[in-house]
Scaffold this active site. Structure first.
Site: not given
Length: 532
Positions: A202, A229, A261-262, A313
């Site tokens: 992130h 991510d 998913n990001h 993920h």
């Protein structure tokens, strides 16, 4: 089973191997207390709170979907981790660069702090290497430039070190490699190669840099598998992803990057990455952002490591059950009538690896309904202690699966471990049936055939937090060693501190949940073709 390292000067640590009879499973729902953090030798001096950027700069979620709004709570106090120092005069060298006369005006418009007065001389502008092939020295130089710019330049001056043309060329070079990889990548390490598995990062660039040094850089002796991510929430998602893409181009058979998913249009529009790219590259922001989106579509979905470890993920996925409907009575002239097929969305059957290989991953946002559900399941699903498969109603996309499904998946595919990511301390804070993410990993299912592990590699997450107390979690990575690769060695580590001063690229006061309460209509509409 675990090791700890970190603080301002992260130290190497000695790991201990996971024991075969370990019972650290979330089948015991009682939370474990957070690990004790080593105390710093000196207390950091107090620094002023930063002023939040105008909320109008950020994409908004529907206020009615905010948990605070639903519960009638007042906005929470802003706590952003490491607030920046008060503005100081820029370094003389930096002021001599083009556009320095407008530095004060740019700083007023940009959510980045002013450069430090003690900044060393700027590194040279990063250029594509002569001959076209990346080298270890080139990647090291890129990392140094990214580190320096994160500490000493406002966000919109990043192109002075990292030109737009270079960024787009690197993204395209990596995407070309990723595009050739299947949905499910078989990672077959050599006899002496270890495999390092990394969870969510992130945009926490400096923690990723530490992790790479601590674990040992990718090489012929060490393979890396990243579980997605890379962007959003953190202040340096662009730099983090570029560094990992550079390693992929340098060592395509030793670095494997999976999609999270990001890595989607919807999430990056809500959680900051889109705004980050636009802020840092301004007029060149749209083409740079489009290159990243297309790269996201090329990222594989899962790996099988050494024939015995599955990584993805979110986790597992349902099989597609297609039901034929009535044939159309009329067809176009010269064409045969074809049966219309519909998907039985109520069926919950565990999917096969063959179905995973055949799924269509080239979508900007994985569908939450329709015929192509496997990518959404792989990226968004979560484990549960309830038996069976069920829709993930909390997220609105993906599945919940229980220990019996983990056992079935491992047994059917002759596997021993599932390593997934997707849930940080904020997500686990609301799931009292499962262990917290204090140490950077949890063992969620411990069944006859093996284990299900959740791995999270972003310490002190999220970087910008809208709550009275920070989670202060550890990050972790896993090392799988020969000959069997089925006994994970956990390495927990603290965040590298102090973090360079930075402001968020999303309204973290409004978007306080962990990818939940999704606006599915917005996700669906964002999945259209990119504008040119």
């Amino acid at each position: 089973m675990e090791t700890r390292s970190g603080q301002s000067q992260p130290r190497r640590h000695v790991s201990r191997r996971a024991q075969g009879n370990e019972k650290e499973s979330s089948q015991n729902p009682q939370r474990q207390p957070p690990p004790a953090s080593p105390q710093p030798t000196t207390s950091p001096r107090p620094r002023p709170e930063p002023s939040p950027p105008p909320s109008s700069r950020f994409p908004k979620r529907n206020p009615s979907k905010s948990p605070a709004a639903k519960e009638g709570k007042k906005p929470r106090k802003q706590i952003t981790g490491d607030p920046p120092d008060a503005p100081t005069p820029a370094l003389a060298h930096a002021l001599s660069q083009p556009g320095a006369a407008d530095a004060d005006a740019a700083a007023a418009m940009d959510p980045s702090p002013s450069p430090s007065p003690s900044a060393p001389l700027a590194p040279p502008v990063v250029e594509w290497p002569e001959g076209g092939a990346l080298t270890r020295d080139w990647v090291a130089g890129l990392e140094s430039a990214l580190d320096w710019s994160s500490r000493h330049l406002p966000a919109d001056r990043l192109p002075e070190v990292l030109p737009s043309a270079l960024v787009q060329r690197l993204v395209l070079a990596a995407a070309a490699i990723l595009h050739r990889e299947p949905n499910l990548v078989r990672v077959d390490p050599g006899p002496a190669q270890s495999v390092v598995v990394v969870g969510d990062v992130h945009g926490q660039l400096h923690d990723v840099m530490f992790l790479l040094r601590d674990a040992g850089f990718p090489s012929e002796e060490r393979v890396f598998v990243f579980n997605g991510d890379y962007v959003d929430r953190g202040a340096w998602g662009l730099e983090t992803l570029l560094l990992l893409l550079a390693w992929k181009v340098l060592h395509p058979n030793c670095v494997f990057l999976l999609r999270g998913n990001h890595e989607s249009k919807y999430c990056t529009s809500v959680y900051g990455f889109e705004q980050e790219v636009m802020t840092k590259y301004k007029d060149q922001g749209p083409p740079v952002y489009r290159k990243f989106l297309r790269c996201f579509e090329d990222l594989p979905l899962a790996t099988i490591i050494a024939g015995c470890v599955y990584t993805a993920h979110g986790g597992i996925f349902r099989g597609t059950v297609v039901l034929p409907s009535k044939r159309s009575k009329k067809g176009r002239k010269g064409r045969k009538n074809k049966a219309d097929f519909t998907v039985d969305s109520t069926s919950m059957r565990l999917g096969s690896l063959d179905e995973l290989l055949k799924a269509r991953r080239t979508v900007l946002d994985p569908p939450w309904e329709g015929q192509n559900l496997i990518p959404g399941d792989v990226l968004w699903s979560d484990p549960s202690l309830e038996m069976g498969l069920a829709p993930n109603k909390e997220r609105g996309i993906g599945l919940l699966w229980g220990p019996d499904i983990t056992q079935q998946f491992l047994h059917t595919n002759n596997l021993k471990l599932i390593i997934r990511s997707h849930e940080g301390p904020d997500a686990r804070d609301k799931r009292h049936d499962l262990l917290g993410m204090d140490k950077g990993y949890t063992i969620d299912h411990d069944v006859e055939c093996g284990k299900l592990i959740t791995l999270f590699s972003a310490p002190d997450y999220p970087q910008f937090q809208a709550s009275e107390e920070r989670y202060n979690n550890y990050g972790a990575y896993i090392v799988l060693n020969p000959p069997d690769y089925a006994t994970p060695v956990f390495h927990s580590f603290e965040a590298v501190k102090p973090r360079p001063p930075a402001h968020p690229f999303y309204d973290f006061e409004e978007v306080i949940d962990s990818d939940e309460e999704l606006n599915l209509d917005a996700m669906d509409s964002s999945s259209g073709a990119l504008s040119q």
